[in-house]
Design a protein around this motif. Structure first.
Motif, short mmCIF file in Angstrom:
data_model
loop_
_atom_site.label_atom_id
_atom_site.label_comp_id
_atom_site.label_asym_id
_atom_site.label_seq_id
_atom_site.Cartn_x
_atom_site.Cartn_y
_atom_site.Cartn_z
N THR A 70 0.64 -1.40 -0.28
CA THR A 70 -0.12 0.17 0.01
C THR A 70 1.10 1.26 -0.15
O THR A 70 0.18 2.21 -0.15
CB THR A 70 -0.67 0.49 1.26
OG1 THR A 70 -0.49 -0.56 2.52
CG2 THR A 70 -1.55 -1.22 1.48
N GLY A 132 -4.64 0.89 -3.78
CA GLY A 132 -4.97 1.84 -2.83
C GLY A 132 -6.31 2.64 -2.83
O GLY A 132 -7.02 1.64 -2.48
N THR A 133 -6.66 4.37 -2.68
CA THR A 133 -7.84 3.79 -2.71
C THR A 133 -8.45 5.03 -3.57
O THR A 133 -7.49 5.94 -4.04
CB THR A 133 -8.20 4.44 -0.98
OG1 THR A 133 -7.22 6.20 -0.97
CG2 THR A 133 -7.82 3.55 0.09
N GLU A 134 -9.45 5.40 -3.53
CA GLU A 134 -10.13 6.45 -5.02
C GLU A 134 -9.46 7.23 -4.11
O GLU A 134 -9.14 7.96 -5.09
CB GLU A 134 -11.68 6.24 -4.83
CG GLU A 134 -12.02 6.79 -5.90
CD GLU A 134 -14.05 7.09 -5.88
OE1 GLU A 134 -14.61 8.08 -6.69
OE2 GLU A 134 -14.66 6.68 -5.07
N LYS A 135 -9.66 7.51 -3.15
CA LYS A 135 -8.28 9.31 -3.04
C LYS A 135 -7.04 9.20 -3.13
O LYS A 135 -6.52 10.39 -3.18
CB LYS A 135 -9.34 9.73 -2.15
CG LYS A 135 -10.48 10.48 -1.96
CD LYS A 135 -10.49 10.52 -0.65
CE LYS A 135 -12.51 11.45 -0.83
NZ LYS A 135 -13.53 12.09 0.74
N ASN A 136 -6.75 8.68 -2.76
CA ASN A 136 -4.94 7.85 -3.01
C ASN A 136 -4.80 6.84 -3.29
O ASN A 136 -4.47 5.60 -2.99
CB ASN A 136 -4.54 8.35 -1.38
CG ASN A 136 -5.00 9.31 -1.12
OD1 ASN A 136 -4.57 10.23 -0.79
ND2 ASN A 136 -6.45 9.18 0.23
N ARG A 160 -6.78 0.63 -7.84
CA ARG A 160 -6.66 1.86 -7.44
C ARG A 160 -5.17 2.01 -7.59
O ARG A 160 -4.66 2.79 -6.67
CB ARG A 160 -7.70 1.81 -5.90
CG ARG A 160 -8.77 1.68 -5.72
CD ARG A 160 -9.68 2.71 -6.80
NE ARG A 160 -10.71 2.54 -6.07
CZ ARG A 160 -12.08 3.02 -6.85
NH1 ARG A 160 -11.98 4.35 -8.62
NH2 ARG A 160 -12.94 2.87 -6.72
#
Length: 383
Positions: A70, A132-136, A160
């Motif tokens: 991550t 990852g994430t949608e924002k990061n 992501r």
């Protein structure tokens, strides 16, 4: 924690570091660190200790764990086929992470014993995950020169991510996909070997568990891979703007499968070029979403503005709806192919036809300059 970890790494012998060309400490120019993992040690612990720009070097051996990345800018590098990531042995399954830890008489958690708890990658049945994430989103991760084998889901899974690079990885005998990604952009999947996986050797999708329009991959590249013995060699599902180039694809049920549906934007706007797609004659039974597949070279379903150019497509033979060299076929929900160009390919020895447009309601699809012997309808081969 970081200082302690690096002091431990200093125990790697000078001879080992010299032979492998490794450094156990920061490089003079960059300040980035190399974390060396030896047999019996945990890749995950080294990944958790790493910072952006660091490299985790995994020495030859079999490592029975799943690895979750991550951290952006991380490199995970093995030593080729001698570095193997595999599931834990039968009878030593990791503990359920949702279960309460055992307690000592004083009420504190007992020291960990046996296999460590599942991380999210292992819980999903995957070998190496970059998430990852949608924002990061996780940016710039590189995976190099190792083997990932025997996982129930994917060998390498990413979600992501941006700019993920996977090179010289062997992904074999995994239950679903060899190398797979969703919700990701600008990936470079190159010079890998994917074989014996239950679904696609290489799989790129907008999202695995959602419908929705095709997403722009930002120029994801799938190039110079050896793809054999899977259900489908390369699947591009509900995505746009990618390159599938110079791969050798053989012994699968289907070589390349572009999947679209009625959602907008449509799948497509991609280039499939310079590939060698030969004898993909394995028979795969029907699924709830797709009829049986055998002898398929390149199949476009519900695609728009895709270019299929300068490929060698030979001896793909079968008796299913998808059999033949290059096929246009309306998607399973009835979406049509539009504006696709099939040109300058060498297409021979495929049956029931080298070229087949079975999506007669589709519009703007052209077949030009292809060297072939048979087409449906007739007249699409160059004279």
């Amino acid at each position: 924690m970081r200082t302690k970890h690096m002091k431990c790494l200093a125990g790697v012998t000078a001879a080992t570091a010299t032979v492998l060309g490794l450094s156990a400490g920061p490089t003079a120019a960059s300040g980035h660190h190399e974390h060396v993992v030896r047999p019996g040690e945990s890749i995950q612990e080294a990944v958790d200790a790493a910072h952006p720009g660091d490299t985790v070097v995994v020495l030859p051996g079999t490592y029975r764990e799943s690895v979750l990345i991550t951290t952006s800018g991380l490199t995970l590098r093995g030593t080729g086929e001698r570095t193997v990531v595999a599931p834990q042995a039968a009878g030593t399954a990791p503990a359920d992470p949702a279960a309460a830890p055992p307690k000592t008489t004083a009420g504190a958690p007992a020291p960990a014993k046996g296999p460590r708890a599942l991380n999210a990658c292992a819980a999903g049945g995957n070998g190496i995950c970059v998430v990852g994430t949608e924002k990061n989103p996780v940016d710039g991760v590189r995976i190099r020169a190792l083997t990932v084998s025997g996982f129930t889901k994917s060998g390498v899974w990413s979600s992501r991510t941006d700019g993920l690079s996977v090179r010289r990885v062997t992904a074999r005998d995994n239950g679903t996909w060899g190398i797979a990604q969703e919700h990701s952009t600008r990936a470079d999947i190159r010079r890998n070997t994917t074989t014996g996986n239950g679904d696609a050797g290489i799989f790129v999708a907008n999202a695995v568990n959602e419908e929705g329009g095709a997403t722009d991959t930002g120029g994801t590249t799938i190039a110079d891979n050896e793809v054999s013995g899977n259900r489908i060699g390369v699947t591009a599902r509900r995505v746009r703007n990618l390159l599938i180039d110079d791969n050798t694809i053989t012994g699968n049920c289907s070589g390349i499968f572009v999947v679209g549906d009625e959602s907008k934007p449509a799948a497509g706007a991609m280039t499939i070029s310079g590939n060698r797609i030969v004898k993909n004659n394995k028979l795969c039974a029907a699924t709830p979403r797709l009829s049986a597949i055998q002898g398929s070279g390149i199949v476009l379903t519900g695609s728009e503005n895709t270019v299929v150019r300068s490929n060698v497509i030979q001896d793909n033979v079968g008796t299913t709806d998808f059999s033949g060299g290059v096929l246009l076929f309306k998607s399973f929900v009835g979406a049509l192919n539009t504006g696709n160009t099939v040109s300058e390919n060498l297409v021979s020895g495929n049956s029931p036809a080298d070229l087949a447009n079975r999506d007669t309601a589709g519009t703007g699809n052209t077949f030009t300059g292809n060297t072939c012997a048979t087409s449906v309808p007739a007249g699409m081969c160059a004279e």
